[in-house]
Design a protein around this motif. Structure first.
Motif, PDB file in Angstrom:
ATOM      1  N   LEU A 147      -1.862 -25.410   2.667  1.00 13.76           N
ATOM      2  CA  LEU A 147      -1.631 -26.853   2.732  1.00 13.76           C
ATOM      3  C   LEU A 147      -0.533 -27.177   3.738  1.00 13.76           C
ATOM      4  CD1 LEU A 147      -2.381 -29.604   1.370  1.00 13.76           C
ATOM      5  CD2 LEU A 147      -0.461 -29.214  -0.173  1.00 13.76           C
ATOM      6  N   ALA A 148       0.554 -26.404   3.689  1.00  8.08           N
ATOM      7  CA  ALA A 148       1.673 -26.633   4.611  1.00  8.08           C
ATOM      8  C   ALA A 148       1.257 -26.407   6.062  1.00  8.08           C
ATOM      9  CB  ALA A 148       2.843 -25.723   4.241  1.00  8.08           C
ATOM     10  N   GLU A 149       0.469 -25.375   6.303  1.00  8.53           N
ATOM     11  CA  GLU A 149       0.006 -25.107   7.666  1.00  8.53           C
ATOM     12  C   GLU A 149      -0.840 -26.276   8.186  1.00  8.53           C
ATOM     13  OE1 GLU A 149       0.726 -22.833   9.788  1.00  8.53           O
ATOM     14  OE2 GLU A 149       1.924 -21.529   8.510  1.00  8.53           O
ATOM     15  N   GLY A 150      -1.638 -26.862   7.295  1.00  7.48           N
ATOM     16  CA  GLY A 150      -2.451 -28.012   7.693  1.00  7.48           C
ATOM     17  C   GLY A 150      -1.599 -29.232   7.989  1.00  7.48           C
ATOM     18  N   PHE A 151      -0.495 -29.380   7.249  1.00  5.70           N
ATOM     19  CA  PHE A 151       0.399 -30.528   7.449  1.00  5.70           C
ATOM     20  C   PHE A 151       1.131 -30.463   8.785  1.00  5.70           C
ATOM     21  CE2 PHE A 151       1.253 -31.792   2.724  1.00  5.70           C
ATOM     22  CZ  PHE A 151      -0.023 -32.337   2.677  1.00  5.70           C
ATOM     23  N   LYS A 152       1.320 -29.251   9.326  1.00  7.76           N
ATOM     24  CA  LYS A 152       2.123 -29.091  10.545  1.00  7.76           C
ATOM     25  C   LYS A 152       1.591 -29.918  11.706  1.00  7.76           C
ATOM     26  CE  LYS A 152       3.335 -24.871  11.657  1.00  7.76           C
ATOM     27  NZ  LYS A 152       3.256 -23.398  11.806  1.00  7.76           N
ATOM     28  N   SER A 153       0.284 -30.121  11.745  1.00  7.22           N
ATOM     29  CA  SER A 153      -0.312 -30.869  12.854  1.00  7.22           C
ATOM     30  C   SER A 153      -0.371 -32.373  12.597  1.00  7.22           C
ATOM     31  CB  SER A 153      -1.727 -30.349  13.133  1.00  7.22           C
ATOM     32  OG  SER A 153      -2.540 -30.497  11.985  1.00  7.22           O
ATOM     33  N   VAL A 154       0.081 -32.804  11.426  1.00  6.36           N
ATOM     34  CA  VAL A 154       0.090 -34.233  11.091  1.00  6.36           C
ATOM     35  C   VAL A 154       1.497 -34.759  11.281  1.00  6.36           C
ATOM     36  CG1 VAL A 154      -0.395 -35.966   9.319  1.00  6.36           C
ATOM     37  CG2 VAL A 154      -1.761 -33.855   9.409  1.00  6.36           C
ATOM     38  N   LYS A 207      -1.862 -15.540 -28.804  1.00  2.00           N
ATOM     39  CA  LYS A 207      -2.791 -14.787 -29.653  1.00  2.00           C
ATOM     40  C   LYS A 207      -4.240 -15.234 -29.449  1.00  2.00           C
ATOM     41  CE  LYS A 207       0.803 -14.482 -33.208  1.00  2.00           C
ATOM     42  NZ  LYS A 207       1.173 -14.861 -34.593  1.00  2.00           N
ATOM     43  N   CYS A 208      -4.440 -16.155 -28.530  1.00  2.00           N
ATOM     44  CA  CYS A 208      -5.769 -16.736 -28.341  1.00  2.00           C
ATOM     45  C   CYS A 208      -6.644 -15.840 -27.465  1.00  2.00           C
ATOM     46  CB  CYS A 208      -5.624 -18.115 -27.694  1.00  2.00           C
ATOM     47  SG  CYS A 208      -7.163 -19.007 -27.491  1.00  2.00           S
ATOM     48  N   SER A 209      -7.853 -15.592 -27.892  1.00  2.00           N
ATOM     49  CA  SER A 209      -8.802 -14.792 -27.116  1.00  2.00           C
ATOM     50  C   SER A 209      -9.722 -15.737 -26.342  1.00  2.00           C
ATOM     51  CB  SER A 209      -9.620 -13.915 -28.065  1.00  2.00           C
ATOM     52  OG  SER A 209     -10.577 -13.173 -27.342  1.00  2.00           O
ATOM     53  N   LEU A 210      -9.681 -15.636 -25.016  1.00  2.00           N
ATOM     54  CA  LEU A 210     -10.453 -16.531 -24.163  1.00  2.00           C
ATOM     55  C   LEU A 210     -11.595 -15.783 -23.472  1.00  2.00           C
ATOM     56  CD1 LEU A 210      -7.570 -18.634 -22.606  1.00  2.00           C
ATOM     57  CD2 LEU A 210      -9.102 -19.256 -24.456  1.00  2.00           C
ATOM     58  N   PRO A 211     -12.624 -16.505 -23.036  1.00  2.00           N
ATOM     59  CA  PRO A 211     -13.809 -15.857 -22.456  1.00  2.00           C
ATOM     60  C   PRO A 211     -13.553 -15.122 -21.147  1.00  2.00           C
ATOM     61  CG  PRO A 211     -13.937 -18.251 -22.232  1.00  2.00           C
ATOM     62  CD  PRO A 211     -12.789 -17.964 -23.148  1.00  2.00           C
ATOM     63  N   TYR A 212     -12.541 -15.534 -20.396  1.00  2.00           N
ATOM     64  CA  TYR A 212     -12.204 -14.853 -19.145  1.00  2.00           C
ATOM     65  C   TYR A 212     -10.796 -15.253 -18.722  1.00  2.00           C
ATOM     66  CZ  TYR A 212     -13.126 -19.310 -16.742  1.00  2.00           C
ATOM     67  OH  TYR A 212     -13.084 -20.630 -16.339  1.00  2.00           O
ATOM     68  N   LYS A 213     -10.256 -14.595 -17.717  1.00  2.00           N
ATOM     69  CA  LYS A 213      -8.921 -14.916 -17.226  1.00  2.00           C
ATOM     70  C   LYS A 213      -9.038 -15.885 -16.057  1.00  2.00           C
ATOM     71  CE  LYS A 213      -4.540 -12.900 -15.700  1.00  2.00           C
ATOM     72  NZ  LYS A 213      -3.774 -11.659 -15.471  1.00  2.00           N
ATOM     73  N   LYS A 214      -8.422 -17.029 -16.192  1.00  2.00           N
ATOM     74  CA  LYS A 214      -8.512 -18.077 -15.173  1.00  2.00           C
ATOM     75  C   LYS A 214      -7.363 -17.961 -14.179  1.00  2.00           C
ATOM     76  CE  LYS A 214      -8.327 -23.110 -14.675  1.00  2.00           C
ATOM     77  NZ  LYS A 214      -8.069 -24.377 -15.398  1.00  2.00           N
ATOM     78  N   ASN A 215      -7.686 -18.071 -12.895  1.00  2.00           N
ATOM     79  CA  ASN A 215      -6.661 -18.048 -11.859  1.00  2.00           C
ATOM     80  C   ASN A 215      -5.914 -19.374 -11.811  1.00  2.00           C
ATOM     81  OD1 ASN A 215      -7.319 -15.432 -10.938  1.00  2.00           O
ATOM     82  ND2 ASN A 215      -8.991 -16.256  -9.696  1.00  2.00           N
ATOM     83  N   PRO A 216      -4.682 -19.376 -11.266  1.00  2.00           N
ATOM     84  CA  PRO A 216      -3.935 -20.621 -11.148  1.00  2.00           C
ATOM     85  C   PRO A 216      -4.692 -21.671 -10.337  1.00  2.00           C
ATOM     86  CG  PRO A 216      -2.537 -18.737 -10.665  1.00  2.00           C
ATOM     87  CD  PRO A 216      -3.928 -18.217 -10.775  1.00  2.00           C
ATOM     88  N   THR A 217      -4.504 -22.951 -10.723  1.00  2.00           N
ATOM     89  CA  THR A 217      -5.099 -24.048  -9.955  1.00  2.00           C
ATOM     90  C   THR A 217      -4.477 -24.094  -8.565  1.00  2.00           C
ATOM     91  OG1 THR A 217      -5.381 -25.270 -12.015  1.00  2.00           O
ATOM     92  CG2 THR A 217      -5.573 -26.517  -9.982  1.00  2.00           C
ATOM     93  N   TRP A 218      -3.156 -23.888  -8.512  1.00  2.00           N
ATOM     94  CA  TRP A 218      -2.436 -23.816  -7.239  1.00  2.00           C
ATOM     95  C   TRP A 218      -1.621 -22.538  -7.247  1.00  2.00           C
ATOM     96  CZ3 TRP A 218      -2.754 -27.170  -3.151  1.00  2.00           C
ATOM     97  CH2 TRP A 218      -3.401 -28.383  -3.395  1.00  2.00           C
ATOM     98  N   ASP A 219      -1.771 -21.726  -6.193  1.00  2.00           N
ATOM     99  CA  ASP A 219      -0.926 -20.551  -6.086  1.00  2.00           C
ATOM    100  C   ASP A 219      -0.247 -20.561  -4.718  1.00  2.00           C
ATOM    101  OD1 ASP A 219      -2.825 -19.740  -4.246  1.00  2.00           O
ATOM    102  OD2 ASP A 219      -3.711 -18.227  -5.560  1.00  2.00           O
ATOM    103  N   GLU A 220       0.482 -19.499  -4.430  1.00  2.00           N
ATOM    104  CA  GLU A 220       1.255 -19.447  -3.182  1.00  2.00           C
ATOM    105  C   GLU A 220       0.368 -19.628  -1.959  1.00  2.00           C
ATOM    106  OE1 GLU A 220       3.936 -16.212  -0.678  1.00  2.00           O
ATOM    107  OE2 GLU A 220       3.636 -15.937  -2.823  1.00  2.00           O
ATOM    108  N   GLY A 221      -0.792 -18.992  -1.968  1.00  2.00           N
ATOM    109  CA  GLY A 221      -1.697 -19.091  -0.821  1.00  2.00           C
ATOM    110  C   GLY A 221      -2.167 -20.510  -0.580  1.00  2.00           C
ATOM    111  N   ASP A 222      -2.477 -21.237  -1.664  1.00  2.00           N
ATOM    112  CA  ASP A 222      -2.921 -22.627  -1.534  1.00  2.00           C
ATOM    113  C   ASP A 222      -1.839 -23.495  -0.914  1.00  2.00           C
ATOM    114  OD1 ASP A 222      -5.481 -22.266  -2.742  1.00  2.00           O
ATOM    115  OD2 ASP A 222      -4.507 -22.216  -4.694  1.00  2.00           O
ATOM    116  N   LEU A 223      -0.590 -23.311  -1.388  1.00  2.00           N
ATOM    117  CA  LEU A 223       0.514 -24.124  -0.875  1.00  2.00           C
ATOM    118  C   LEU A 223       0.808 -23.821   0.590  1.00  2.00           C
ATOM    119  CD1 LEU A 223       2.904 -23.985  -3.960  1.00  2.00           C
ATOM    120  CD2 LEU A 223       1.590 -25.944  -3.166  1.00  2.00           C
ATOM    121  N   LEU A 224       0.762 -22.541   0.962  1.00  2.00           N
ATOM    122  CA  LEU A 224       0.994 -22.181   2.358  1.00  2.00           C
ATOM    123  C   LEU A 224      -0.106 -22.734   3.259  1.00  2.00           C
ATOM    124  CD1 LEU A 224       2.247 -18.499   1.962  1.00  2.00           C
ATOM    125  CD2 LEU A 224       3.587 -20.495   2.648  1.00  2.00           C
TER     126      LEU A 224
END
Length: 211
Positions: free
Chosen positions: A120-127, A101-118
């Motif tokens: 991150l994983a792509e970056g790990f592949k070379s390590v 029921k809380c009214s907030l000033p704007y809608k916040k996106n997730p801190t981590w979403d699918e794109g962020d994790l993918l």
């Protein structure tokens, strides 16, 4: 202590009253305002969460948004007994009902979403030391694509209800803290996050605790 998005300091005044002073090096004033709006909604309904110390508790020090909160006395939760987990679950449910029921000033996106994790994983592949983890993450996402995902009930969620963010005093929960990652998402995420932290023993889910 330092968190992912803040620095926290214990402060006392001349009367030896304790406060928590938090600075946000990686958050804008708008993002801090979002968190404070959530905490105000909870405080208005007497939910055990951090509260501003007074009317002049928000400002800037050395260019960083700085907030002074009242101190929640107690220790971080060290119990994962079924009764403790049940109480935490009740508090999560109450929190979701309040924030729905809380009214907030704007809608916040997730801190981590699918794109962020993918990404991150792509970056790990070379390590070399992380290539195996990267492959496992990518394999999990490949499998998830085959599963139809229902639209889950959403609300403003905490996203990190774990023992370190649960304050206990005299064997009772005195507060849930650290709303840095809160955003509007699936309510189930809060439940699963807490279950992972509190219901796993020896790398297996304890069914009694999970229930």
């Amino acid at each position: 202590r330092g968190g992912a998005a803040n620095l926290s300091f214990l402060a006392t005044d001349r009367a030896d009253c304790k406060y928590v002073v938090r600075q946000y090096p990686s958050k804008t004033s708008k993002q801090v305002g979002y968190e404070l709006s959530i905490l105000k909604c909870l405080a208005d309904q007497d939910f055990p969460s951090p509260r501003l110390a007074g009317n002049q508790s928000v400002g800037k020090i050395n260019g960083l948004t700085t907030v002074c909160f009242g101190f929640i006395d107690g220790q971080v939760c060290r119990s994962n007994s079924p009764s403790t987990i049940f109480t935490v679950g009740q508090l999560i449910a109450k929190m979701h009902l309040i924030l729905k029921k809380c009214s907030l000033p704007y809608k916040k996106n997730p801190t981590w979403d699918e794109g962020d994790l993918l990404q991150l994983a792509e970056g790990f592949k070379s390590v070399k030391t992380k290539a195996k983890l990267a492959r496992r993450i990518l394999d999990v996402f490949d499998e998830l694509k085959k599963v139809p995902v229902p639209v889950l009930p959403a609300a403003i969620t905490h996203q990190d209800v774990k023992p370190d963010n649960i304050i206990v005093r005299k064997n009772r929960i005195a507060g849930i803290i650290d709303f840095d990652n809160a955003y509007e998402g699936a309510r189930l995420h809060d439940i699963t996050t807490t279950a992972i932290w509190m219901c796993i023993d020896k790398q297996r889910f304890d069914q009694n605790k999970l229930k």
